[in-house]
Design an enzyme around this catalytic site. Structure first.
Site, mmCIF file in Angstrom:
data_model
loop_
_atom_site.group_PDB
_atom_site.id
_atom_site.type_symbol
_atom_site.label_atom_id
_atom_site.label_comp_id
_atom_site.label_asym_id
_atom_site.label_seq_id
_atom_site.Cartn_x
_atom_site.Cartn_y
_atom_site.Cartn_z
ATOM 1 N N GLY A 31 0.814 -1.215 0.000
ATOM 2 C CA GLY A 31 0.000 0.000 0.000
ATOM 3 C C GLY A 31 0.843 1.259 0.000
ATOM 4 O O GLY A 31 2.008 1.235 -0.374
ATOM 5 N N HIS A 34 2.380 4.712 -4.909
ATOM 6 C CA HIS A 34 2.914 5.880 -5.603
ATOM 7 C C HIS A 34 3.137 5.500 -7.064
ATOM 8 O O HIS A 34 2.794 4.387 -7.491
ATOM 9 C CB HIS A 34 4.210 6.347 -4.937
ATOM 10 N N HIS A 37 4.529 2.015 -7.951
ATOM 11 C CA HIS A 37 3.549 0.916 -7.951
ATOM 12 C C HIS A 37 2.647 1.014 -9.183
ATOM 13 O O HIS A 37 2.322 0.013 -9.809
ATOM 14 C CB HIS A 37 2.649 0.981 -6.714
ATOM 15 N N GLY A 150 9.388 -4.289 -8.434
ATOM 16 C CA GLY A 150 10.228 -3.160 -8.807
ATOM 17 C C GLY A 150 11.706 -3.446 -8.537
ATOM 18 O O GLY A 150 12.063 -4.159 -7.596
ATOM 19 N N GLN A 156 15.501 -8.064 -3.006
ATOM 20 C CA GLN A 156 14.209 -8.763 -2.932
ATOM 21 C C GLN A 156 13.887 -9.424 -4.279
ATOM 22 O O GLN A 156 13.449 -10.577 -4.331
ATOM 23 C CB GLN A 156 13.127 -7.760 -2.555
HETATM 24 O O1 PAF Z 1 8.182 -4.709 -1.889
HETATM 25 C C1 PAF Z 1 7.230 -4.735 -1.091
HETATM 26 O O2 PAF Z 1 6.433 -3.805 -0.988
HETATM 27 C C2 PAF Z 1 7.032 -5.939 -0.201
HETATM 28 O O3 PAF Z 1 8.228 -6.440 0.241
HETATM 29 C C3 PAF Z 1 6.169 -7.053 -0.842
HETATM 30 C C4 PAF Z 1 6.856 -7.649 -2.056
HETATM 31 C C5 PAF Z 1 4.833 -6.482 -1.238
HETATM 32 C C6 PAF Z 1 5.940 -8.180 0.164
HETATM 33 O O4 PAF Z 1 5.269 -7.727 1.299
#
Ligand code: PAF
Length: 286
Positions: A31, A34, A37, A150, A156
């Site tokens: 959430g 911006h 996203h 992203g 990640q």
């Molecule tokens: O990148 C994020 O906002 C978070 O790490 C994700 C991938 C939504 C997992 O909660």
């Protein structure tokens, strides 16, 4: 656009889409949406018949309780944005809906093949366990054809590729494509982040120095005799030299292994900087 709060309702909608032969895109988010996203959602809407966006501030990936409490939340505003750019479903569960009490205790285990031992993983113990826990759960529930992430959270992204392509979980996700999406920056160069909402106007101005130094460092890397070690230190010194910024780490690593490298080929520099109390991340490719 429909907002879904329960796993059962989510499963019902996914099943209905699958029965109709629709392709599914998933954009996992926490959430406070911006333009970064929005770029993922637009890409998913273009690529797939339906797009599910999850909006869930995942408690198990926060190793700092205060960061979890202060994480910005505004479902109404997020839903308005998502509806305006064509998302089909928003999944916004409570933590209790998502996890059992046991699962909430951060006991999830996963073999990261060492990808979690550096940078964010070293600084935020347990963080990537929580990320893999929630993302794998979302994949099981939504069974997407494509999922969008992203590049700002580069480590990640590497870990999610590892999970889907090489880990022991890989056969459980079917034919799922992970789509890497470029960092979206403000005109000033500052990488878009939900955490920017916590910066004052002055701090935001100061934070622009992070991307400015990173971009400059691409030129430093081309200078005669430039070494990875030298450029790494120069970036740290330049950012620390800006009043109001403090580097937590800057590491130039190999983009595939995330291990330190002594060549600029296939290299990425990943930085974490405190701007006042707010922890910001960014990266640059060489
Ligand atoms: O990148 C994020 O906002 C978070 O790490 C994700 C991938 C939504 C997992 O909660």
């Amino acid at each position: 656009m429909q907002i879904i709060a329960t796993k059962q309702e989510l499963l019902n909608q996914v099943e209905a889409c699958k029965k109709e032969g629709k392709t599914i895109g998933l954009v996992p988010t926490m959430g406070a949406l911006h333009e970064g996203h929005a770029s993922l959602v637009r890409r998913s809407v273009a690529d797939n018949d339906v797009t599910f966006v999850s909006v869930f501030v995942n408690p198990t990936q926060f190793n700092n309780k205060e960061d979890l409490l202060k994480y910005p939340r505004n479902l109404e505003r997020d839903a308005a944005l998502l509806s305006s750019i064509g998302a089909t479903y928003v999944f916004a569960p409570t933590p209790e809906e998502m996890y059992t009490a046991d699962e909430m205790k951060d006991t999830f285990q996963f073999d990261f093949a060492g990808l979690d031992e550096v940078m964010e993983g070293k600084m935020r113990p347990g963080h990537f366990n929580g990320v893999v826990q929630v993302v794998s759960r979302l994949f099981y529930l939504v069974r997407p054809d494509r999922a969008y992430f992203g590049e700002k959270d580069f480590q990640q992204l590497c870990i999610i590729h590892h999970m889907v392509e090489r880990s022991s979980l890989k056969d459980t996700f079917g034919k799922l494509e992970i789509v890497d999406c470029p960092i979206v920056r403000e005109e000033s160069g500052l990488a878009r982040s939900s955490r920017n909402e916590r910066l004052s106007a002055d701090e935001k101005q100061t934070a622009v120095g992070i991307s400015r130094v990173l971009f400059e460092s691409q030129q430093w890397a081309k200078e005669a005799g430039a070494t990875v070690q030298g450029v790494q230190q120069r970036v740290i010194d330049a950012i620390n030299g800006i009043d109001g910024l403090e580097v937590e780490y800057y590491e130039i690593v190999d983009r595939t292994t995330l291990r330190p490298t002594d060549t600029f080929s296939n290299a990425i520099g990943c930085v974490t900087v405190y701007c006042g109390p707010v922890r910001l991340i960014d990266n640059i490719r060489y």
